[in-house]
Design a protein around this motif. Sequence first.
Motif: not given
Length: 307
Positions: A30-40, A42-46, A48-56
């Motif tokens: 869910l955290c990774f998907l939220i990061g992907v949604g925010l990246q789509l 706001i158009r910022q790759i950061g 996705v990285i934050v979502g992946a780190i929080v998910g891990a």
Amino acid sequence: MIQYPTFPSPSSRRGRGLPFNGLAAALAILCFLIGVGLQLAIRQIGFVIVGAIVGAFVLLSLKMCNSWQRALVLRAGKIQGLRGPGLFLIIPFVDQISEVVDQRIRTVPVHTRQTLTRDTTPVDVDAVVFWMVHDPLRAITELDDYEGSVSMVALTTLREVVSSSDLAVLLEDRRRIDDELRDLIEVKTREWGVTVQAVEIRDVQLPDNLQDAMSRQAQAERERAARVTLASAERQVAVELAAAAKTYEASPIALQILQINRVFEMNKNRGTTILMPTTMADAMGNATAFAAAVQAAAQTDRDTTAE
């Protein structure tokens, strides 16, 4: 060839870790998907990285134990305590789950081979020990392998009890032997945080020659009992015959009537030839005549009464 005692090899569960934590995996996704949604959005790759780190971080820190499990957590090598059951948090890369203890009742088979009893009889004994861990912290920290220790203690205690007991006690009083084994094993394992619930002896195997000797002894005992019963029955029959002889001695006519009845019973089957002494036939004739006279006198009395 010398036969050494067989040491039990329990099925170790120490390698079994924590169950799969579906909740942590779902939150990480869910955290990774939220990061992907925010990246789509706001158009910022950061994001996705934050979502992946929080998910891990969620996946590594959120752990779960079943109701019968306890997990020992070490922080930089120091004991932090037991965790569980249910969900709990650890610090990734700092905290370590050293071991997971199963607190359900377990069974350990114990086998002894060619153990001498107190009366120097070699026997093979199979038993089962039911035990559980009531203090996981002491069981983990005070013993390197508490499962193997319980198995070894059960084996040595079983050999001690068998060596100090007679063969007859092992075969006839197993319940007392089971209780004695449980008490002795529990005294040794209680300090380790382990409780012994019960000990049951499954089988006591004897050498073949001893089994044959015991079988012959049992057969001889049964034959002796049968002969004693037969002798007792014959004695009772003799007493009854002596009493009947006194009765017939007092009444010879009764004896002669008994003889007539015996002859009648033997002559039920047609074609049977009976040979008897002359004196016996004369006695039966006298008895028959006497019985006929008695019957005629009774008939005369009835006719007189009727007139």
